[in-house]
Design an enzyme around this catalytic site. Structure first.
Site, PDB file in Angstrom:
ATOM      1  N   GLY A 104      -4.322   4.446  -0.577  1.00  0.00           N
ATOM      2  CA  GLY A 104      -3.663   3.174  -0.865  1.00  0.00           C
ATOM      3  C   GLY A 104      -2.295   3.354  -1.511  1.00  0.00           C
ATOM      4  O   GLY A 104      -2.063   4.318  -2.246  1.00  0.00           O
ATOM      5  N   ARG A 168      -5.770   6.698   5.628  1.00  0.00           N
ATOM      6  CA  ARG A 168      -6.983   7.088   4.905  1.00  0.00           C
ATOM      7  C   ARG A 168      -7.831   8.102   5.667  1.00  0.00           C
ATOM      8  O   ARG A 168      -8.996   8.302   5.344  1.00  0.00           O
ATOM      9  CB  ARG A 168      -7.831   5.845   4.603  1.00  0.00           C
ATOM     10  CG  ARG A 168      -7.241   4.928   3.545  1.00  0.00           C
ATOM     11  CD  ARG A 168      -8.285   4.014   2.960  1.00  0.00           C
ATOM     12  NE  ARG A 168      -7.747   3.119   1.960  1.00  0.00           N
ATOM     13  CZ  ARG A 168      -7.562   3.459   0.679  1.00  0.00           C
ATOM     14  NH1 ARG A 168      -7.899   4.651   0.254  1.00  0.00           N
ATOM     15  NH2 ARG A 168      -7.060   2.588  -0.173  1.00  0.00           N
ATOM     16  N   ASP A 199     -10.347  11.185  -3.844  1.00  0.00           N
ATOM     17  CA  ASP A 199     -10.837  11.717  -2.568  1.00  0.00           C
ATOM     18  C   ASP A 199      -9.776  12.588  -1.889  1.00  0.00           C
ATOM     19  O   ASP A 199     -10.087  13.651  -1.347  1.00  0.00           O
ATOM     20  CB  ASP A 199     -11.207  10.567  -1.617  1.00  0.00           C
ATOM     21  CG  ASP A 199     -12.549   9.932  -1.990  1.00  0.00           C
ATOM     22  OD1 ASP A 199     -13.416  10.652  -2.521  1.00  0.00           O
ATOM     23  OD2 ASP A 199     -12.725   8.727  -1.749  1.00  0.00           O
ATOM     24  N   LYS A 225      -2.235  10.111  -7.612  1.00  0.00           N
ATOM     25  CA  LYS A 225      -1.790   8.756  -7.249  1.00  0.00           C
ATOM     26  C   LYS A 225      -2.964   7.807  -7.201  1.00  0.00           C
ATOM     27  O   LYS A 225      -4.010   8.165  -6.646  1.00  0.00           O
ATOM     28  CB  LYS A 225      -1.141   8.822  -5.853  1.00  0.00           C
ATOM     29  CG  LYS A 225      -0.868   7.485  -5.236  1.00  0.00           C
ATOM     30  CD  LYS A 225      -1.517   7.291  -3.863  1.00  0.00           C
ATOM     31  CE  LYS A 225      -3.007   7.167  -3.914  1.00  0.00           C
ATOM     32  NZ  LYS A 225      -3.636   6.632  -2.714  1.00  0.00           N
ATOM     33  N   THR A 226      -2.902   6.673  -7.780  1.00  0.00           N
ATOM     34  CA  THR A 226      -3.766   5.529  -7.497  1.00  0.00           C
ATOM     35  C   THR A 226      -3.505   4.453  -8.545  1.00  0.00           C
ATOM     36  O   THR A 226      -3.479   4.747  -9.751  1.00  0.00           O
ATOM     37  CB  THR A 226      -5.280   5.839  -7.436  1.00  0.00           C
ATOM     38  OG1 THR A 226      -5.964   4.592  -7.224  1.00  0.00           O
ATOM     39  CG2 THR A 226      -5.869   6.493  -8.664  1.00  0.00           C
ATOM     40  N   ASP A 228      -5.533   2.409  -9.318  1.00  0.00           N
ATOM     41  CA  ASP A 228      -6.811   2.166  -9.995  1.00  0.00           C
ATOM     42  C   ASP A 228      -6.903   2.864 -11.351  1.00  0.00           C
ATOM     43  O   ASP A 228      -7.735   2.506 -12.182  1.00  0.00           O
ATOM     44  CB  ASP A 228      -7.983   2.643  -9.125  1.00  0.00           C
ATOM     45  CG  ASP A 228      -8.158   1.770  -7.899  1.00  0.00           C
ATOM     46  OD1 ASP A 228      -7.339   0.862  -7.693  1.00  0.00           O
ATOM     47  OD2 ASP A 228      -9.118   2.003  -7.130  1.00  0.00           O
TER      48      ASP A 228
END
Ligand code: FBP
Length: 566
Positions: A104, A168, A199, A225-226, A228
């Site tokens: 993402g 992805r 992941d 990276k994220t 979240d």
């Protein structure tokens, strides 16, 4: 004009083609001002440096299993960069490096790429940087663009992943590893940087192991990276994108709060991205002070049911009605339903069914559910049932971004309030408005923090590859200090790993960092939540600032986790 680019569509025959990239001429004044915004580097990256090995590493859990899965890499040390003298400096050499964006979008990704590029320009003249297009599939299919100063320029300090795009896909089968190795060999790659979440960094480590086992010269380095915020450890204090995304959502929540107060007639149920951990929701709560904030990890720890969660919201609404407030703002993490034990059980049964059975329209598959899960499934609104059955992502996760928990909760709260009204326990008016703030926050202009952090991560990835390291994740620390004092290194990816059951098999995974109920950010929120519930202590932080006294402010979560007060 957008720059011309050298691209390959899979046959490795590089051709000159017009880029479909950006036109900086269409940028606003703020976007333009960001293009030439110069980014400070940590002092250690500005002069001669040495890469120093730490002690041998282990794993976050099940070290014996991880050792079996990574026979070449397990146990390798993490490294630190320290000032060195010019004699011990890495000899400049032209490198061929590939870079890929995976998963993402998160604000700052373009700066990681420009950070790698700038390192190569500064210290490894004559190098080539290949941007693999469309995520890991670009590596497997050999789809890339040769990144030049002109190509990169319009993306400097800008949000989005569109410089090379993301995807992805996973590199997981022997055939896919072979395709990736073929590309590495054909392009004569010295290194590859994988910019991704938990992941994708697990995948990066598998790729590093695979290349090492085949004696390929291509080294692999990850970058955290994220939005979240759940890829973090002692050495990797935060993932990039979290800071900007939370600030964007906080601005939107602040606006909704003012709207609620202006009319006094709506309860806004705001679902926020963060498919597993509730860090985004917690951070946005700390920034804006909503009336109710649900934190998935707390719901799980207290083993709450959907009914408990509904009652908690309804209780706050009833108390507020007594004060004459028939409005409010409620924050919900998108991963919430995955934390409710009864729903978790249902999802894990559905995962097994979806992995192994045909889901027939007549509903015979439902007989495989346990009686409790069947009862819950039948109780859920049909839209939620359908959303729970949607295809899993390539990593086997439920796509929580597609589950409209906020609408489900509005429906359930409405029903509960009706019951209370009948019993004369509630005399207010309830109108719910649902919102999902997710994609809106993933491609905004990176905050000063993310822009600078990402540049340092990319620059450090360049150093790690230049010094021949593999299977490490670029790590920049001491982030609450001035940038000059940030520490820089690389953390052994295997040291962040554990094993987990996915698609019915044990797989290596980087342990997700969840909201810690004993951690400072959650405790801070708990100390204030009762007051926020009844009084309207809303904060509307407004848009991200790029200049001025607050422009370099770091998010509350990071500060509190680093031991600072807010
Ligand atoms: P990453 O873990 O890849 O960074 O993505 C996180 C995320 O933004 C989640 O917050 C969200 O649930 C998911 O991506 C949405 O995925 P998609 O972009 O595939 O719809």
């Amino acid at each position: 004009m957008a720059a011309a680019a050298v691209v390959s569509n899979g046959n490795h025959a590089a051709v000159q083609a017009p880029s479909t990239g950006r036109f900086a001429s269409g940028y606003s004044e703020v976007q333009n001002s960001r293009l030439d915004h110069s980014l400070p580097l940590p002092s250690v990256l500005k002069s001669s440096l040495k890469v120093v090995d730490g002690p041998p590493s282990s794993a976050a859990g099940n070290p014996d299993e991880i050792a079996k899965l990574f026979p070449c890499l397990f146990g390798q040390p993490s490294v630190n960069m320290v000032p060195g003298d010019s004699a011990g400096e890495l000899a400049p050499k032209a490198l061929k490096i590939g870079v890929v964006l995976s998963g993402g979008q998160a604000p700052g990704g373009h700066n990681v790429i420009s950070g790698i590029f700038d390192y190569l320009q500064d210290r490894c003249k004559g190098s080539t940087l290949y941007g693999f297009r469309g995520g890991p599939a670009g590596i497997m299919k050999g789809k890339y663009v040769v990144l030049t100063p002109e190509y990169i320029y319009p993306y400097r300090n800008q949000g989005g992943f569109d410089m090379i795009c993301s995807g992805r896909d996973k590199i997981e089968t022997p055939e896919q590893f072979k395709q990736a190795a073929d590309t590495a060999v054909k392009l004569d790659l010295d290194g590859l940087v994988v910019i991704g979440g938990d992941d994708s960094n697990t995948n990066a480590c598998l790729l590093a192991e695979n290349f090492r086992s085949k004696n390929l010269k291509t080294r692999v380095i990850g970058c955290p990276k994220t939005i979240d915020g759940d890829l973090k450890s002692k050495e990797v204090p935060t993932s990039f994108g979290f800071d900007t995304a939370c600030k964007i959502y906080a601005e939107m929540i602040g606006n909704v709060m003012v709207d609620a107060r202006s009319t006094g007639k709506y309860y806004h149920f705001v679902r926020l991205m963060g498919r597993a951990a509730s860090h985004i929701t917690l951070e946005c709560a700390l920034q804006t002070h909503p009336n109710v904030t649900l934190i998935g990890e707390e719901v799980a720890a207290k083993k709450q049911t959907l009914k408990n969660v509904t009652d908690y919201i309804a209780d706050v609404i009833c108390k507020r009605a007594e004060f004459g407030y028939n409005y409010g703002v409620i924050l919900i993490p998108e991963g919430l339903i995955d934390f409710i034990p009864e729903v978790q059980q249902l999802i894990s049964e559905l995962n097994e069914i979806l992995a192994h059975d045909v889901v027939d329209e007549a509903g015979i598959w439902k007989k495989k559910l346990t009686p409790q899960s069947l009862e819950l499934f039948d109780f859920l609104p049909q839209a939620i049932q359908e959303q729970l059955m949607l295809e899993r992502d390539p990593h086997g996760n439920v796509q929580v971004a597609k589950i409209e928990t906020e609408k489900m909760l509005i429906q359930m709260v409405e029903t509960e309030l009706e019951v209370r009204k009948q019993a004369s326990a509630y005399k207010g008016q309830f109108k719910g408005q649902s919102h999902f703030f997710g994609y809106e926050g993933r491609c905004g202009l990176p905050s000063n923090f993310d822009a600078t952090y990402c540049n340092a991560l990319g620059y450090a990835a360049g150093v790690l590859l230049h010094s021949g390291k593999t299977g490490l994740i670029s790590s920049v620390g001491n982030l609450a200090a001035p940038v000059a004092e940030w520490t820089v290194g690389g953390t052994a990816l295997t040291s962040l790993m554990d094993v987990e059951r996915r698609h019915g098999k044990f797989k290596p995974v980087i342990k997700k960092a969840m909201v810690e109920l004993e951690g400072a950010p959650f405790k801070k929120y708990v100390s204030m939540r009762e007051e926020w519930a009844l009084k309207n202590l809303y904060i509307n932080p407004g848009p991200i600032q790029f200049v001025g006294p607050t422009a370099d402010k770091v998010n509350h979560t990071l500060l509190l986790e680093l031991g600072y007060q807010i």
